[in-house]
Motif scaffolding. Structure first.
Motif, PDB file in Angstrom:
ATOM      1  N   ASP A   1      -5.971  -0.205  -8.907  1.00 35.67           N
ATOM      2  CA  ASP A   1      -5.457   0.552  -9.935  1.00 35.67           C
ATOM      3  C   ASP A   1      -4.049   1.144  -9.324  1.00 35.67           C
ATOM      4  OD1 ASP A   1      -4.791   3.319 -11.311  1.00 35.67           O
ATOM      5  OD2 ASP A   1      -6.566   2.718 -12.364  1.00 35.67           O
ATOM      6  N   PRO A   2      -2.953   1.219 -10.083  1.00 35.81           N
ATOM      7  CA  PRO A   2      -1.531   1.754  -9.559  1.00 35.81           C
ATOM      8  C   PRO A   2      -2.033   2.901  -9.153  1.00 35.81           C
ATOM      9  CG  PRO A   2      -1.626   1.427 -11.902  1.00 35.81           C
ATOM     10  CD  PRO A   2      -2.928   0.778 -11.464  1.00 35.81           C
ATOM     11  N   GLU A   3      -2.784   3.943  -9.314  1.00 33.06           N
ATOM     12  CA  GLU A   3      -2.712   5.295  -8.936  1.00 33.06           C
ATOM     13  C   GLU A   3      -3.683   5.126  -7.649  1.00 33.06           C
ATOM     14  OE1 GLU A   3      -4.613   7.167 -12.496  1.00 33.06           O
ATOM     15  OE2 GLU A   3      -2.333   7.927 -13.290  1.00 33.06           O
ATOM     16  N   TYR A   4      -4.019   4.246  -6.974  1.00 34.38           N
ATOM     17  CA  TYR A   4      -4.506   4.219  -5.661  1.00 34.38           C
ATOM     18  C   TYR A   4      -3.161   3.943  -4.961  1.00 34.38           C
ATOM     19  CZ  TYR A   4      -9.220   4.431  -6.948  1.00 34.38           C
ATOM     20  OH  TYR A   4     -10.491   4.829  -7.468  1.00 34.38           O
ATOM     21  N   LYS A   5      -3.098   4.840  -3.912  1.00 33.59           N
ATOM     22  CA  LYS A   5      -1.957   4.793  -2.916  1.00 33.59           C
ATOM     23  C   LYS A   5      -2.447   4.213  -1.381  1.00 33.59           C
ATOM     24  CE  LYS A   5       0.987   5.788  -5.736  1.00 33.59           C
ATOM     25  NZ  LYS A   5       1.997   5.054  -6.323  1.00 33.59           N
ATOM     26  N   ASP A   6      -1.501   3.511  -0.740  1.00 29.66           N
ATOM     27  CA  ASP A   6      -2.076   3.153   0.742  1.00 29.66           C
ATOM     28  C   ASP A   6      -1.141   3.842   1.639  1.00 29.66           C
ATOM     29  OD1 ASP A   6      -3.599   1.277  -0.605  1.00 29.66           O
ATOM     30  OD2 ASP A   6      -2.098  -0.361   0.027  1.00 29.66           O
ATOM     31  N   LYS A   7      -1.497   4.895   2.141  1.00 33.13           N
ATOM     32  CA  LYS A   7      -0.684   5.496   3.146  1.00 33.13           C
ATOM     33  C   LYS A   7      -0.838   4.873   4.378  1.00 33.13           C
ATOM     34  CE  LYS A   7       1.938   8.673   4.725  1.00 33.13           C
ATOM     35  NZ  LYS A   7       3.513   8.888   4.462  1.00 33.13           N
ATOM     36  N   ASP A   8       0.057   4.152   4.870  1.00 33.67           N
ATOM     37  CA  ASP A   8      -0.011   3.456   6.115  1.00 33.67           C
ATOM     38  C   ASP A   8       0.695   4.337   7.235  1.00 33.67           C
ATOM     39  OD1 ASP A   8      -0.105   1.153   7.860  1.00 33.67           O
ATOM     40  OD2 ASP A   8       1.270   0.184   6.905  1.00 33.67           O
ATOM     41  N   VAL A   9       0.203   3.838   8.496  1.00 33.50           N
ATOM     42  CA  VAL A   9       0.612   4.541   9.692  1.00 33.50           C
ATOM     43  C   VAL A   9       2.376   4.123   9.683  1.00 33.50           C
ATOM     44  CG1 VAL A   9       0.689   4.271  12.333  1.00 33.50           C
ATOM     45  CG2 VAL A   9      -1.400   4.084  10.835  1.00 33.50           C
ATOM     46  N   GLU A  10       2.993   5.262  10.198  1.00 31.78           N
ATOM     47  CA  GLU A  10       4.311   4.952  10.127  1.00 31.78           C
ATOM     48  C   GLU A  10       4.961   3.973  10.936  1.00 31.78           C
ATOM     49  OE1 GLU A  10       6.611   6.953   8.275  1.00 31.78           O
ATOM     50  OE2 GLU A  10       4.980   7.996   7.690  1.00 31.78           O
ATOM     51  N   LYS A  11       5.781   3.164  10.678  1.00 34.13           N
ATOM     52  CA  LYS A  11       6.324   2.038  11.067  1.00 34.13           C
ATOM     53  C   LYS A  11       6.412   2.275  12.656  1.00 34.13           C
ATOM     54  CE  LYS A  11       9.317  -1.991  10.495  1.00 34.13           C
ATOM     55  NZ  LYS A  11      10.610  -2.339   9.727  1.00 34.13           N
TER      56      LYS A  11
END
Length: 589
Positions: free
Chosen positions: A363-373
């Motif tokens: 679902d597009p309303e799920y987000k991936d909050k990645d560790v900062e680059k």
């Protein structure tokens, strides 16, 4: 930990208006069904979308109660069926999360009001972070979606009359407020920004800000998530952590654990195939886990973790280890493991994802909050490389055995052959003459030959080499020995001189008469140290080939010391001796 139940989340202070009588307002004038007021939501944050444009979230305003009037004045509110308000000691209480969930599932509105309409109020837009709508008397729920990485919980707004005047007053709410500050009830904040912080906590060596390790090292990682804030009873309270490692790291799944404060929560393996492993805290499953590829997926169970009063989850950390293996990338991009926190930005829609053995939601309303680059926790490893060749032909020499010592091992530049201590690695040259040691991190090392190839003398020099990100630095400490002939017969005999011709000691055609012994004497020793630096990272390549000399010849360099009489003389020394004796014989004549 007892199983938490849903509670009525928010209190709406409507007691005064619900108890108002027509007589009270009549003396202040008429209140009309067409009266209008502004309701506002401030603190709505913009974000940059995929196209690079600055945009705001979408605000949808739903009416859940409307003003009730008669011919004389305002009487109170009529609630939409399905809102299910409860009046407790003069205060009307509704479950905002439950109402928002029903509204999102049925955008046309909750079951129509008794004797009145319900539905979406479309007036208003977000301008400079503020949503404004002009509405009639009533109670409203705002659902904010499409906020990028931010989660907005439902917002309650009201438009009602004051106790002593005829003005319809609108409500104003800031997304940073808590419900407690608005309605006297403790609950979650209305905006949350999940995040994830990850760090390497042990078994690496710092190289100008980069974490380095050697092949075989086991590295410990720690993740500290900033969890999303979902209201109790929300339809969707998904939150999970994923970590995927590059092939140079071997993930140790059994090391995975959760810490709540200082309490360690180990993993409990599933007893049924295909079921997730669990983390049990105070008798309750608080998270499910599964090994996925060379990594893991860890799903948190909000219904158990969340505090029933505040809706918040406790502070937690996740720890695990990985081992740097033989497929580790040397230098360059390093060896990564990308951790991310996955969550829903719309707690009013769908249902919570709780099974890590199945693929995550799309679902597009799920987000991936990645560790900062800049904090992807890359582990870098280096290697040392050098080549072994024949001193005369420069041909590659396989089969030479070398020991690698860490800098700090006893060694003096005035005695290049000295090195003591325990080697960290032993390597052998291949068919191309190369040897490589991967058991190094950032730092300086010594290379010393342990066993020469068959038929060759041992090279007793010690070579210094540095492995680092910025430079691959090599330092070669060489011992140059000079020799002269000695007509007095001192020093080792290296051959015979007869009829102005030089013969080796083991030659079969030495004349039986007229042959004189030829001697060489070491006259001086010169120590030379050469250092070079090559820009780049990864492989530290020794800047000079390591030479070996055949036992049948005598090298002019190489630290042969007292073994000179066992390995003969090199062509240059032989020629020097021959010329010397020839010159002496001519002078004598």
């Amino acid at each position: 930990m007892k199983k938490f139940k849903k509670i009525l989340a928010l209190a709406l202070s409507l007691a005064m208006m619900l108890g108002m009588s027509v007589t009270t307002f009549a003396e202040n004038g008429k209140r009309e069904p067409d009266d209008k007021a502004e309701v506002k939501i401030t603190g709505i944050e913009s974000f940059t979308n995929a196209e690079g444009n600055t945009v705001y979230p979408t605000v949808t305003l739903y009416r859940i109660a409307k003003g009730d009037y008669d011919a004389n004045d305002f009487k109170g509110f009529i609630w939409a069926t399905g809102v299910n308000p409860e009046v407790n000691e003069g205060t009307t209480v509704i479950d905002i999360a439950d109402v928002a969930k029903k509204l999102v599932a049925n955008p046309a509105g909750i079951t129509p009001f008794t004797g009145a309409e319900s539905g979406i109020v479309t007036a208003g837009a977000v301008v400079n972070g503020t949503f404004t709508a002009t509405v009639n008397a009533g109670a409203y729920i705002a659902v904010i979606t499409g906020g990028g990485e931010a989660i907005y919980n439902p917002v309650l707004l009201t438009a009602t009359y004051g106790a002593t005047d005829n003005d319809l007053d609108g409500g104003e709410v800031d997304t940073g407020d808590t419900y407690a500050s608005l309605f006297g009830s403790t609950a979650v904040t209305k905006i949350s920004k999940p995040n994830i912080d990850k760090e390497i906590t042990s078994n690496t060596k710092d190289d100008d800000g980069k974490k380095t390790a050697t092949v075989g090292d086991t590295i410990t990682y720690r993740i500290t998530p900033t969890m999303p804030s979902y209201p109790t009873g929300a339809a969707n309270r998904t939150a999970f952590i994923e970590d995927n490692m590059s092939e140079g790291l071997t993930f140790n799944y059994e090391s995975l654990k959760i810490k709540i404060g200082t309490a360690e929560v180990p993993m409990t393996k599933a007893t049924v195939a295909g079921k997730p492993d669990t983390f049990v805290y105070n008798g309750e499953v608080i998270a499910n886990a599964a090994k996925v590829g060379n990594g893991f997926r860890l799903v948190f169970l909000y219904e158990v973790l969340a505090d029933e009063t505040t809706g918040l989850v406790p502070d937690m950390t996740v720890e695990y280890t990985a081992t740097l293996n033989g497929k580790a990338v040397v230098g360059g991009e390093g060896n990564t493991n990308d951790a991310k926190l996955v969550y829903t930005t719309n707690p009013n829609k769908g249902s919570s994802y709780e099974d890590p053995t199945t693929p995550p939601p799309t679902d597009p309303e799920y987000k991936d909050k990645d560790v900062e680059k800049s904090e992807k926790n890359t582990v870098y490893t280096y290697q040392l490389a050098f080549k072994k060749v024949d001193a005369t032909t420069n041909n590659a020499l396989p089969g030479a055995v070398f020991e690698i010592y860490a800098k700090g091992t006893a060694h003096t530049d005035t005695d290049p052959g000295s090195v003591e201590g325990t080697p960290i690695d032993t390597v052998t040259t291949d068919a191309n003459g190369y040897a490589v040691s991967t058991k190094v991190e950032a730092g300086k090392y010594y290379i010393k030959e342990k066993t020469a190839p068959a038929g060759y003398s041992l090279n007793q020099n010690v070579y210094e080499i540095e492995a680092s990100w910025a430079t691959a630095t090599t330092t070669a400490t060489m011992k140059q020995e000079s020799y002269t002939t000695d007509p007095e017969g001192n020093g080792p005999q290296v051959g015979w001189l007869a009829n102005d011709r030089f013969y080796a000691l083991d030659a079969v055609d030495i004349p039986t008469t007229g042959a004189e012994a030829a001697y060489l004497v070491k006259s001086s020793v010169q120590i030379d140290t050469v250092t070079t630096s090559n820009a780049g990272a990864g492989t530290a390549l020794l800047n000079t080939n390591i030479t070996n000399t055949k036992l049948s010849s005598l090298p002019s360099t190489g630290g042969i010391g007292t073994t000179i009489f066992t390995i003969g003389g090199c062509a240059i020394m032989i020629l020097a001796a021959a010329l010397y004796f020839a010159s002496r014989r001519k002078t004598a004549k």
